[in-house]
Write an enzyme that holds these catalytic residues in place. Structure first.
Site, PDB file in Angstrom:
ATOM      1  N   ASP A  55      19.136   8.088 -11.759  1.00 48.85           N
ATOM      2  CA  ASP A  55      19.484   8.323 -10.354  1.00 48.85           C
ATOM      3  C   ASP A  55      19.846   9.798 -10.210  1.00 48.85           C
ATOM      4  O   ASP A  55      21.009  10.176 -10.041  1.00 48.85           O
ATOM      5  CB  ASP A  55      20.647   7.422  -9.944  1.00 48.85           C
ATOM      6  CG  ASP A  55      20.238   5.955  -9.915  1.00 48.85           C
ATOM      7  OD1 ASP A  55      19.178   5.634  -9.357  1.00 48.85           O
ATOM      8  OD2 ASP A  55      20.977   5.126 -10.476  1.00 48.85           O
ATOM      9  N   GLN A  78      21.567  11.089  -6.996  1.00 44.29           N
ATOM     10  CA  GLN A  78      22.965  10.641  -7.022  1.00 44.29           C
ATOM     11  C   GLN A  78      23.792  11.518  -7.961  1.00 44.29           C
ATOM     12  O   GLN A  78      24.898  11.955  -7.612  1.00 44.29           O
ATOM     13  CB  GLN A  78      23.016   9.186  -7.480  1.00 44.29           C
ATOM     14  CG  GLN A  78      24.407   8.675  -7.796  1.00 44.29           C
ATOM     15  CD  GLN A  78      24.379   7.200  -8.202  1.00 44.29           C
ATOM     16  OE1 GLN A  78      24.229   6.324  -7.364  1.00 44.29           O
ATOM     17  NE2 GLN A  78      24.506   6.934  -9.493  1.00 44.29           N
ATOM     18  N   ARG A 113      16.390  -3.689 -11.159  1.00 44.06           N
ATOM     19  CA  ARG A 113      15.352  -4.212 -10.268  1.00 44.06           C
ATOM     20  C   ARG A 113      14.051  -4.533 -10.998  1.00 44.06           C
ATOM     21  O   ARG A 113      13.174  -5.174 -10.429  1.00 44.06           O
ATOM     22  CB  ARG A 113      15.112  -3.234  -9.123  1.00 44.06           C
ATOM     23  CG  ARG A 113      16.304  -3.196  -8.177  1.00 44.06           C
ATOM     24  CD  ARG A 113      16.069  -2.362  -6.937  1.00 44.06           C
ATOM     25  NE  ARG A 113      17.228  -2.467  -6.039  1.00 44.06           N
ATOM     26  CZ  ARG A 113      17.916  -1.427  -5.564  1.00 44.06           C
ATOM     27  NH1 ARG A 113      17.560  -0.200  -5.864  1.00 44.06           N
ATOM     28  NH2 ARG A 113      18.948  -1.618  -4.769  1.00 44.06           N
ATOM     29  N   HIS A 149      22.795   0.876 -18.920  1.00 44.19           N
ATOM     30  CA  HIS A 149      24.251   0.964 -18.758  1.00 44.19           C
ATOM     31  C   HIS A 149      24.951   1.089 -20.099  1.00 44.19           C
ATOM     32  O   HIS A 149      25.937   1.807 -20.253  1.00 44.19           O
ATOM     33  CB  HIS A 149      24.782  -0.296 -18.047  1.00 44.19           C
ATOM     34  CG  HIS A 149      24.236  -0.509 -16.673  1.00 44.19           C
ATOM     35  ND1 HIS A 149      23.304  -1.475 -16.390  1.00 44.19           N
ATOM     36  CD2 HIS A 149      24.488   0.131 -15.497  1.00 44.19           C
ATOM     37  CE1 HIS A 149      23.017  -1.434 -15.099  1.00 44.19           C
ATOM     38  NE2 HIS A 149      23.716  -0.475 -14.538  1.00 44.19           N
ATOM     39  N   MET A 154      27.075  -1.379 -10.839  1.00 43.70           N
ATOM     40  CA  MET A 154      27.037  -2.495  -9.896  1.00 43.70           C
ATOM     41  C   MET A 154      26.765  -3.793 -10.660  1.00 43.70           C
ATOM     42  O   MET A 154      26.257  -4.762 -10.091  1.00 43.70           O
ATOM     43  CB  MET A 154      25.973  -2.261  -8.818  1.00 43.70           C
ATOM     44  CG  MET A 154      26.247  -0.981  -8.015  1.00 43.70           C
ATOM     45  SD  MET A 154      25.621  -1.034  -6.308  1.00 43.70           S
ATOM     46  CE  MET A 154      23.883  -1.294  -6.607  1.00 43.70           C
ATOM     47  N   GLY A 155      27.119  -3.823 -11.937  1.00 46.77           N
ATOM     48  CA  GLY A 155      26.870  -5.019 -12.743  1.00 46.77           C
ATOM     49  C   GLY A 155      25.401  -5.150 -13.077  1.00 46.77           C
ATOM     50  O   GLY A 155      24.674  -4.146 -13.057  1.00 46.77           O
TER      51      GLY A 155
END
Lengths: 275, 275
Positions: B146, B149, B183, B35, B28-29
């Protein structure tokens, strides 16, 4: 090379090494002339043609005819001589275990064919998604007879970006007008005569449709009310793409009907043009 | 060739003409070192590396931080110099209209991250299915941070026969032990110190796990009860593959924790070995 493939792994190896475009026809076997038209359409347009034969337990509810559904692989194969690959997996091969992540076919799947068969389309879309993902065809061919299925498959392919062209192939009718179906084999001669009420009602709707959707609906309803030996489940005019009601300014629609004739449930549909 | 691709059509054309294996990283950038580890793993194993950057509205509930979620495409692109294709579509391009046929993530998606975010995983799986279908990668890389997920994506790929290897890439931690997250940027210095209670509790659980699942659970719970400034949502030991409870004879499990620190919700997890 052997035409019959029973494992996913061999299927994937075969289709990934195929040259040119791939056409897919998904069936539950018990092949008839209606299926042949799907295969003919694929054969005419694609270099490699794959036919799947699989009676998908997920789309039958308890008490439906899953066990009684006709199965004759040898006879089916004899109708598929010009097909490159026939994929006929076992239940164990197809599912392994009951799926945990599933396809939600949305609200329209609770109407019409979904009203009395609430898990049907979720089961259909699960197996269609699986086989589309395995084969990754350029085009997949579905009969327009199962019009709600065709609409839902087309919607799924768009909403999941599955990258396959869904081709709707016209309904094939016997000389008496009855739409071809594996389940016609269940009909007695008397029931078969009674079953012609469906195509008669659809034709009435088509002829009355010049007067608009309400006139088409009236003709459809009245024709079925006058018929004997037919227990109507639904008979209505919908938008062919969404299966929602037709808008007042629509130029065409789809007359759809489902009915029980004896113990056999039949469906049929016909495009109608307004005004 | 231009690295940045914003339409599905160009994406499909580019990946279908790519030679060799394709690796996909979905983001999500707001890219950070976590990442980069995913991209590094893809780069090491695949000839063509595709990164998607898309803040998926479907996985945010009303009132969540969809609008506030950090977006800086230029900065992200600077971190992706060794990537072949960056797919950054608009919402209009990705969805066109709200999907009608959706992914049902199943019962486990109502637990843990799904308990307070009941539509989250359906939204995640919808976009993951779409991008997997567009790119058709050989391998797709997801962070183990995650974990729920990752379990659900792996389950979806199996249940829909999507034909891609899902690779789970280890959590990246800052020097103080805090798991990297977009976050974390929301945390004040005091909150950041408080947030270290999560990794401390997971480490306690790992150290206590030799005594069995109950001992690990006890250590996890007690460590968090002793922490200040941390509002725990859940903290438990689950089976890493199913996210169901660990069986009494399991040899390993996953300690998972979610907590609010100030206004920021954080998650973390750690593998634990029993006996």
């Amino acid at each position: 090379m052997e035409k019959l493939v029973t494992t996913k792994q061999e299927l994937v190896e075969r289709v990934r090494s195929a040259e040119g475009s791939i056409g897919l026809v998904m069936t539950m076997g018990a092949l008839h002339e209606g299926h042949r038209r799907l295969v003919d359409a694929a054969r005419a347009e694609c270099e490699t043609v794959v036919v799947s034969i699989y009676v998908n337990p997920l789309q039958f509810a308890p008490g439906e005819d899953f066990d009684a559904y006709p199965r004759d692989l040898e006879k089916d194969l004899a109708m598929l001589e010009d097909v490159d690959i026939v994929f006929a997996p076992s239940d164990e091969e197809m599912y392994g275990r009951a799926p945990l992540v599933t396809i939600n076919p949305g609200e329209v799947a609770t109407r019409y064919e979904g009203r009395t068969r609430p898990t049907h389309f979720a089961g259909v879309l699960q197996v269609v998604a699986k086989v589309l993902n395995l084969v990754r065809p350029d085009r997949a061919y579905f009969g327009r007879k199962d019009a709600q299925q065709l609409a839902l498959v087309t919607t799924m392919v768009a909403d999941l970006d599955m990258g396959v062209e869904i081709v709707g192939v016209p309904i094939v009718r016997d000389t008496d007008g009855l739409a071809l179906s594996s389940r016609n084999a269940y009909l007695s001669p008397e029931e078969r005569t009674a079953a012609l009420a469906l195509v008669r009602a659809l034709t009435s709707a088509r002829e009355a449709a010049a007067g608009g959707p309400e006139a088409a609906q009236k003709a459809l309803t009245e024709s079925l009310e006058a018929a004997d030996g037919v227990d109507v489940d639904y008979a209505t005019i919908v938008d062919a793409g969404t299966f929602l009601g037709v808008s007042s300014n629509a130029r065409s629609g789809l007359a759809i009907v489902a009915a029980r004739v004896g113990a056999t449930r039949l469906i049929d549909n016909m495009e109608v043009s307004f005004g």
